[in-house]
Design an enzyme around this catalytic site. Sequence first.
Site, PDB file in Angstrom:
ATOM      1  N   ASN A 178       0.816  -1.214   0.000  1.00 53.25           N
ATOM      2  CA  ASN A 178       0.000   0.000   0.000  1.00 53.25           C
ATOM      3  C   ASN A 178       0.858   1.276   0.000  1.00 53.25           C
ATOM      4  O   ASN A 178       0.594   2.200  -0.770  1.00 53.25           O
ATOM      5  CB  ASN A 178      -0.955  -0.007   1.192  1.00 53.25           C
ATOM      6  CG  ASN A 178      -1.963  -1.141   1.090  1.00 53.25           C
ATOM      7  OD1 ASN A 178      -2.071  -1.784   0.045  1.00 53.25           O
ATOM      8  ND2 ASN A 178      -2.689  -1.406   2.171  1.00 53.25           N
ATOM      9  N   LYS A 182      -4.295   4.136 -12.238  1.00 50.58           N
ATOM     10  CA  LYS A 182      -3.106   4.340 -13.063  1.00 50.58           C
ATOM     11  C   LYS A 182      -3.356   4.514 -14.554  1.00 50.58           C
ATOM     12  O   LYS A 182      -2.812   5.428 -15.176  1.00 50.58           O
ATOM     13  CB  LYS A 182      -2.121   3.180 -12.842  1.00 50.58           C
ATOM     14  CG  LYS A 182      -1.531   3.199 -11.450  1.00 50.58           C
ATOM     15  CD  LYS A 182      -0.809   1.918 -11.139  1.00 50.58           C
ATOM     16  CE  LYS A 182      -0.845   1.615  -9.660  1.00 50.58           C
ATOM     17  NZ  LYS A 182      -2.213   1.367  -9.122  1.00 50.58           N
ATOM     18  N   LYS A 226      -6.138  19.719 -50.959  1.00 57.17           N
ATOM     19  CA  LYS A 226      -6.318  19.843 -49.517  1.00 57.17           C
ATOM     20  C   LYS A 226      -5.025  19.814 -48.728  1.00 57.17           C
ATOM     21  O   LYS A 226      -4.098  19.090 -49.025  1.00 57.17           O
ATOM     22  CB  LYS A 226      -7.208  18.702 -49.003  1.00 57.17           C
ATOM     23  CG  LYS A 226      -8.628  18.786 -49.516  1.00 57.17           C
ATOM     24  CD  LYS A 226      -9.513  19.605 -48.616  1.00 57.17           C
ATOM     25  CE  LYS A 226      -9.863  18.793 -47.383  1.00 57.17           C
ATOM     26  NZ  LYS A 226     -10.909  19.394 -46.606  1.00 57.17           N
ATOM     27  N   GLN A 276      -6.492   0.679  -7.520  1.00 56.52           N
ATOM     28  CA  GLN A 276      -5.662   0.145  -8.607  1.00 56.52           C
ATOM     29  C   GLN A 276      -6.122   0.710  -9.961  1.00 56.52           C
ATOM     30  O   GLN A 276      -5.370   0.715 -10.926  1.00 56.52           O
ATOM     31  CB  GLN A 276      -5.740  -1.383  -8.604  1.00 56.52           C
ATOM     32  CG  GLN A 276      -4.927  -2.059  -9.684  1.00 56.52           C
ATOM     33  CD  GLN A 276      -4.784  -3.548  -9.405  1.00 56.52           C
ATOM     34  OE1 GLN A 276      -4.064  -3.942  -8.500  1.00 56.52           O
ATOM     35  NE2 GLN A 276      -5.486  -4.372 -10.164  1.00 56.52           N
ATOM     36  N   HIS A 299     -17.736  36.676 -29.797  1.00 54.03           N
ATOM     37  CA  HIS A 299     -18.785  35.885 -30.474  1.00 54.03           C
ATOM     38  C   HIS A 299     -18.332  35.428 -31.856  1.00 54.03           C
ATOM     39  O   HIS A 299     -19.165  35.185 -32.729  1.00 54.03           O
ATOM     40  CB  HIS A 299     -20.090  36.681 -30.613  1.00 54.03           C
ATOM     41  CG  HIS A 299     -20.514  37.393 -29.373  1.00 54.03           C
ATOM     42  ND1 HIS A 299     -21.449  36.905 -28.499  1.00 54.03           N
ATOM     43  CD2 HIS A 299     -20.089  38.572 -28.835  1.00 54.03           C
ATOM     44  CE1 HIS A 299     -21.613  37.744 -27.492  1.00 54.03           C
ATOM     45  NE2 HIS A 299     -20.787  38.759 -27.670  1.00 54.03           N
ATOM     46  N   GLU A 313      -6.545  19.588 -35.043  1.00 55.07           N
ATOM     47  CA  GLU A 313      -7.827  18.931 -34.737  1.00 55.07           C
ATOM     48  C   GLU A 313      -7.673  17.891 -33.636  1.00 55.07           C
ATOM     49  O   GLU A 313      -8.516  17.760 -32.744  1.00 55.07           O
ATOM     50  CB  GLU A 313      -8.386  18.260 -35.999  1.00 55.07           C
ATOM     51  CG  GLU A 313      -8.758  19.235 -37.105  1.00 55.07           C
ATOM     52  CD  GLU A 313      -9.023  18.507 -38.416  1.00 55.07           C
ATOM     53  OE1 GLU A 313      -8.110  18.445 -39.257  1.00 55.07           O
ATOM     54  OE2 GLU A 313     -10.119  17.971 -38.581  1.00 55.07           O
ATOM     55  N   SER A 367      -5.188  15.047 -48.491  1.00 55.66           N
ATOM     56  CA  SER A 367      -6.363  14.212 -48.676  1.00 55.66           C
ATOM     57  C   SER A 367      -6.054  13.175 -49.743  1.00 55.66           C
ATOM     58  O   SER A 367      -5.351  13.466 -50.712  1.00 55.66           O
ATOM     59  CB  SER A 367      -7.550  15.072 -49.112  1.00 55.66           C
ATOM     60  OG  SER A 367      -8.532  14.247 -49.736  1.00 55.66           O
ATOM     61  N   ASN A 390      -4.725  19.629 -44.647  1.00 55.80           N
ATOM     62  CA  ASN A 390      -5.575  19.585 -43.463  1.00 55.80           C
ATOM     63  C   ASN A 390      -4.797  19.810 -42.172  1.00 55.80           C
ATOM     64  O   ASN A 390      -3.684  19.306 -42.021  1.00 55.80           O
ATOM     65  CB  ASN A 390      -6.303  18.232 -43.385  1.00 55.80           C
ATOM     66  CG  ASN A 390      -7.285  18.057 -44.524  1.00 55.80           C
ATOM     67  OD1 ASN A 390      -7.884  19.019 -44.986  1.00 55.80           O
ATOM     68  ND2 ASN A 390      -7.434  16.821 -44.993  1.00 55.80           N
TER      69      ASN A 390
HETATM   70  N1  ARG Z   1      -1.572  -3.442  -7.514  1.00 60.78           N
HETATM   71  C1  ARG Z   1      -2.014  -2.706  -6.366  1.00 60.78           C
HETATM   72  C2  ARG Z   1      -2.470  -1.306  -6.798  1.00 60.78           C
HETATM   73  O1  ARG Z   1      -2.178  -0.914  -7.847  1.00 60.78           O
HETATM   74  C3  ARG Z   1      -0.925  -2.601  -5.375  1.00 60.78           C
HETATM   75  C4  ARG Z   1      -1.403  -2.479  -3.968  1.00 60.78           C
HETATM   76  C5  ARG Z   1      -2.080  -3.720  -3.532  1.00 60.78           C
HETATM   77  N2  ARG Z   1      -2.372  -3.677  -2.132  1.00 60.78           N
HETATM   78  C6  ARG Z   1      -3.193  -4.545  -1.587  1.00 60.78           C
HETATM   79  N3  ARG Z   1      -3.436  -4.420  -0.324  1.00 60.78           N
HETATM   80  N4  ARG Z   1      -3.776  -5.485  -2.289  1.00 60.78           N
HETATM   81  O2  ARG Z   1      -3.130  -0.608  -6.061  1.00 60.78           O
END
Ligand code: ARG
Length: 463
Positions: free
Chosen positions: A115, A330, A288, A327, A161, A295, A282, A290
């Site tokens: 953790n 990410k 063209k 989790q 505007h 965009e 194009s 572009n």
């Molecule tokens: N893969 C987990 C995450 O990305 C890591 C932490 C996991 N901790 C746990 N108590 N299962 O959060």
Amino acid sequence: MADKTSNKMWGGRFAAGPDAIMEAINASISFDKRMAAQDIAGSRAHAAMLGAQGVIETSDAETIREGLLTVLSEIEGGTFEFSTALEDIHMNVEARLKEVIGEPAGRLHTGRSRNDQVATDFKLWVRDQFDAAEGALLALIDALLAQAEAGADWVMPGFTHLQTAQPVTWGHHMMAYVEMFGRDLSRMRDARARMNESPLGAAALAGTSFPIDRDMTAQALGFDRPSANSLDAVSDRDFALEFLGAASICAMHLSRFAEELVIWSSAQFRFVTLSDRFSTGSSIMPQKKNPDAAELIRAKIGRIFGANVALMMVMKGLPLAYSKDMQEDKEQVFDAADNLMLALAAMEGMVRDMNANRSQLAAAAGSGFSTATDLADWLVRVLGLPFRDAHHITGALVAMAEAQGCDLPDLTLEQMQSVHASINDGVFTVLGVDNSVNSRTSYGGTAPAQVRIQITRWKEHMK
Ligand code: ARG
């Protein structure tokens, strides 16, 4: 690698291994392997600290630190075999460390948990993104300053505007974005300073009974200090949300500029020519060219803001401390960061390469009755009329010009006097666009002299 019937890391309590679906939903290795370098840096700092504090033998600490470098070189060299059964980057690295150095590997996880480990790794990764965004924003600002300097006194229409409002200068318009991206830069810096506290040593949630030195690991990893509450350290992701927030606002700014470039590069506007390097053709229409990069930059806000909302929703309502929900933090951030960096780099490239069409800008600046406000101001200043009356008279003159299909300076003095008898030929001096922009000398105004003051200030600031 992993023993299928139970788990190497927590097998003691388990008689059976996970179902394949359980493994699939649980594993994060497919994406969190991007944090391998951060994970290994964190573990190396932790091992050194455990050795220095006498929690483990210094010789074991050294063996662990060396072994981690071997693992890192395998990952960087592409020879590392990632295992879904080992769930995440933390356990993949530790399991491989065990294979490389044997028994001391089992001592690395003393006084820490995944953790605080994952919070540390992710913070280190996000911190790098703040730094990358800062570099990219500085480069973009530099490119804008070059455009502003070249065209500090080039006139162009200013819009409200998307209707012609008053003439402004090209430099002034470029500097408006310098201000916006400058605030994005300062948002990134603010958030980076706020997030730079080390979660390492918070352990699972409550801290640890081992005599660890959190200052030592914080310092080794470039953090300003250890975080002050172990529950908070493992359970908040506000640093990632601040990144996504700053990234969203920055992407919003990018999208506005991108939209202007799309409009400006059209055949109807021809305000700018984008370079071939940042345009596409194009497959069917030979004429063209572009503005695809613009965009796509315009569209990037969608996924970046989407990531912001998604992580906000993931975190909402989670009880303290760590929950596996986290989790899901990410992938959103990885994707947002990748796309922000790409958008910033593409915008910088487009800005550096683009050519403003000075004569077209000037022609457009004079059309659309853009100096009507100057005319009204003249009626106030020279004839002493109340502004509201001046506004009304000017409106009548605009209507007259419009009916005749001409611009304000094309009206004759007699025609003007038919609307207000006291108007004299001095009025024609304020109807030119150069005059108009040169007169806007209030602080922050569009007069070239003011624009140059701001360019100088920014160049000082950038040093
Ligand atoms: N893969 C987990 C995450 O990305 C890591 C932490 C996991 N901790 C746990 N108590 N299962 O959060």
